[in-house]
Design a protein around this motif. Structure first.
Motif, PDB file in Angstrom:
ATOM      1  N   UNK A  36       0.781  -1.157   0.291  1.00  0.00           N
ATOM      2  CA  UNK A  36      -0.223  -0.181   0.402  1.00  0.00           C
ATOM      3  C   UNK A  36       1.026   0.923  -0.235  1.00  0.00           C
ATOM      4  N   UNK A  37       0.980   1.870  -1.041  1.00  0.00           N
ATOM      5  CA  UNK A  37       1.937   2.813  -1.157  1.00  0.00           C
ATOM      6  C   UNK A  37       1.284   4.476  -0.509  1.00  0.00           C
ATOM      7  N   UNK A  38       2.094   4.703  -0.007  1.00  0.00           N
ATOM      8  CA  UNK A  38       1.833   6.284   0.414  1.00  0.00           C
ATOM      9  C   UNK A  38       1.678   7.183  -0.865  1.00  0.00           C
ATOM     10  N   UNK A  39       0.553   7.858  -0.792  1.00  0.00           N
ATOM     11  CA  UNK A  39       0.349   9.132  -2.346  1.00  0.00           C
ATOM     12  C   UNK A  39       0.285  10.193  -2.068  1.00  0.00           C
ATOM     13  N   UNK A  40       0.537  10.662  -1.087  1.00  0.00           N
ATOM     14  CA  UNK A  40       0.301  12.269  -0.385  1.00  0.00           C
ATOM     15  C   UNK A  40       1.872  12.706  -0.122  1.00  0.00           C
ATOM     16  N   UNK A  41       1.753  14.336  -0.230  1.00  0.00           N
ATOM     17  CA  UNK A  41       3.569  14.347  -0.350  1.00  0.00           C
ATOM     18  C   UNK A  41       4.239  13.926   0.579  1.00  0.00           C
ATOM     19  N   UNK A  42       5.893  13.820   0.317  1.00  0.00           N
ATOM     20  CA  UNK A  42       6.584  13.358   0.808  1.00  0.00           C
ATOM     21  C   UNK A  42       7.719  14.532   2.026  1.00  0.00           C
ATOM     22  N   UNK A  43       7.573  15.388   1.229  1.00  0.00           N
ATOM     23  CA  UNK A  43       8.272  16.523   2.033  1.00  0.00           C
ATOM     24  C   UNK A  43       6.940  17.733   1.758  1.00  0.00           C
ATOM     25  N   UNK A  44       7.490  19.148   2.979  1.00  0.00           N
ATOM     26  CA  UNK A  44       6.737  19.887   3.257  1.00  0.00           C
ATOM     27  C   UNK A  44       6.832  21.015   1.836  1.00  0.00           C
ATOM     28  N   UNK A  45       8.366  21.450   0.770  1.00  0.00           N
ATOM     29  CA  UNK A  45       8.666  21.530   0.229  1.00  0.00           C
ATOM     30  C   UNK A  45       8.862  23.567   0.940  1.00  0.00           C
TER      31      UNK A  45
END
Length: 264
Positions: A36-45
């Motif tokens: 199950x992959x995490x599809x949200x942002x990995x960093x805040x940017x």
């Protein structure tokens, strides 16, 4: 002769069998589930303020070489002195010259009057006194002109030095601003690079997690089997012959006789 090979197989305890079987079944089911992959942002940017700051830094105009270079000029170069001297110098001297000429004329008239009353008007004495008056007038006019030009020269030199100092200060200010702008851009670039590196690092970590997921599931399944008595254990037993039993017993009899001193 050998009595043969006897194998003993270990098995689960009756009370633990159902629990272990259910646990292994659930573990196998969990291990068989897809990743199950995490599809949200990995960093805040970057934040909004950081984005505005980066845009401002990128729009900074670093001074050119011409703006940061100070080329000193010489006040004694041809045409420089006249360039800085007042164009109204002659107009400023004319009132002083006219006043000197008026005073000389007054002095000449007064001298002629005295000579006329003395009966010496038109003689050699008058000529000498008028010549002396003319010489004094010329000297006075030369002094007025000399002082005027000296003052104009000093003022021009001061103005030249003032402008040179301003140009040097402007060049230094441009150099300072240029260095500060480059330093700010370098700092902002470092922050941008750090933010981008965070994203790359997070992407790599996500990739490695997805790549290693099947191996971790295999390790998980293996960990469920640790400590369970599912391996087979074998033991080998060989029955002694009658001769081996007799000789072993004879040895024991001899030891007993020696203890009672019945044999030498």
């Amino acid at each position: 002769m050998s009595n043969g090979f006897t194998g003993i197989e270990s098995s689960l305890s009756p009370w633990a069998g159902p629990y272990v079987t259910e646990m292994l079944g659930r573990g196998q089911a969990l291990a068989s589930m897809p990743y199950t992959a995490y599809e949200g942002p990995l960093t805040a940017g970057p934040s909004e303020l950081q984005t505005q700051a980066f845009q401002g830094l990128g729009a900074l105009n670093v001074p050119t070489a011409a703006q940061t270079t100070y080329d000193p000029a010489s006040f004694t170069a041809a045409g420089t002195t006249q360039q800085y001297m007042s164009p109204y110098l002659q107009a400023a001297l004319e009132p002083q010259i006219a006043e000197a000429q008026r005073q000389a004329e007054i002095q000449r008239v007064q001298t002629a009057g005295r000579l006329g009353r003395a009966g010496a008007y038109g003689g050699g004495r008058q000529a000498i006194m008028e010549a002396e008056g003319q010489r004094n007038l010329l000297r006075n006019l030369a002094d007025i002109t000399g002082r005027g030009y000296q003052t104009a020269f000093e003022q021009a030199q001061n103005q030249f030095n003032t402008e040179q100092a301003r140009q040097m200060a402007a060049a230094r200010q441009a150099q300072t601003y240029g260095l500060e702008a480059l330093g700010a851009q370098q700092t902002g670039g470092g922050l941008q690079r750090g933010i981008e590196q965070q994203g790359i690092t997070a992407d790599i970590a996500q990739f490695e997690q997805e790549r290693d997921f099947p191996y971790r599931q295999t390790q998980y399944m293996q960990s469920l089997l640790q400590g369970l008595p599912i391996s087979t254990q074998a033991y080998q037993y060989t029955q002694p012959t009658a001769f081996q039993s007799f000789t072993g017993g004879a040895g024991s009899i001899l030891d007993l006789l020696e203890r009672f001193n019945l044999v030498g």
